[in-house]
Design an enzyme around this catalytic site. Sequence first.
Site, short mmCIF file in Angstrom:
data_model
loop_
_atom_site.label_atom_id
_atom_site.label_comp_id
_atom_site.label_asym_id
_atom_site.label_seq_id
_atom_site.Cartn_x
_atom_site.Cartn_y
_atom_site.Cartn_z
N GLY A 71 0.81 -1.22 0.00
CA GLY A 71 0.00 0.00 0.00
C GLY A 71 0.84 1.26 0.00
O GLY A 71 0.51 2.25 -0.67
N CYS A 72 1.94 1.23 0.72
CA CYS A 72 2.80 2.42 0.80
C CYS A 72 3.54 2.66 -0.50
O CYS A 72 3.77 3.81 -0.89
CB CYS A 72 3.78 2.26 1.97
SG CYS A 72 2.92 2.13 3.55
N THR A 73 3.85 1.59 -1.21
CA THR A 73 4.47 1.73 -2.53
C THR A 73 3.48 2.33 -3.51
O THR A 73 3.82 3.25 -4.26
CB THR A 73 4.99 0.36 -3.01
OG1 THR A 73 6.05 -0.04 -2.13
CG2 THR A 73 5.49 0.42 -4.44
N ALA A 76 3.10 6.04 -2.66
CA ALA A 76 4.28 6.82 -3.07
C ALA A 76 4.28 7.04 -4.58
O ALA A 76 4.58 8.14 -5.05
CB ALA A 76 5.56 6.12 -2.62
#
Length: 182
Positions: A71-73, A76
């Site tokens: 999710g963070c990728t 970003a």
Amino acid sequence: MSAFTRHTLSIGLSALLLAATAQAELAKGAAAPDFNTEASLGGKRFQYSLNEALSHGPVVLYFYPAAFTSGCTVEAHLFAEATDKFKALGATVIGVSGDDIEKLQRFSVSECRSKFPVAADGDRKIMKAYDAVMIPGTSYASRISYVITPDHKVWYSYNAMAPDQHVSNTLKALEAWKAAGH
């Protein structure tokens, strides 16, 4: 352990995690706590100052749980793709997590595509100031995005663990701020 006991335990743990991630993020109009921290942009370390960034225009401050997770990728990448849209609105973006600066140096290049900085908050002081600690006692941030105006006020906040609406919602909030004559 019986199947019933495992199921009951699973439900209890799920409820605990949901309760722990339910945040009371800073409200619109609240004073945005200032901070200085180590950050990385394009793999290069520097000292980030919210006060300094706000002297140039609004800041989108987003918290994310951990670099290099799925999710963070995604988040970003979405922020990197929208960098020019944020700049057109006079805004800058900074991501904050509990990751160490060495990990963020790599993340800033590969996932943030050297478009915006990411900051280390290993002691969780920034997360705590912005009510963005996912689970007390851990280094994980909740996925919360803020639009902070140059007068150091929260204009908008968005709290959702799904990463897909943070960019579009903060862009809309910045457009509304501009439309209001700022």
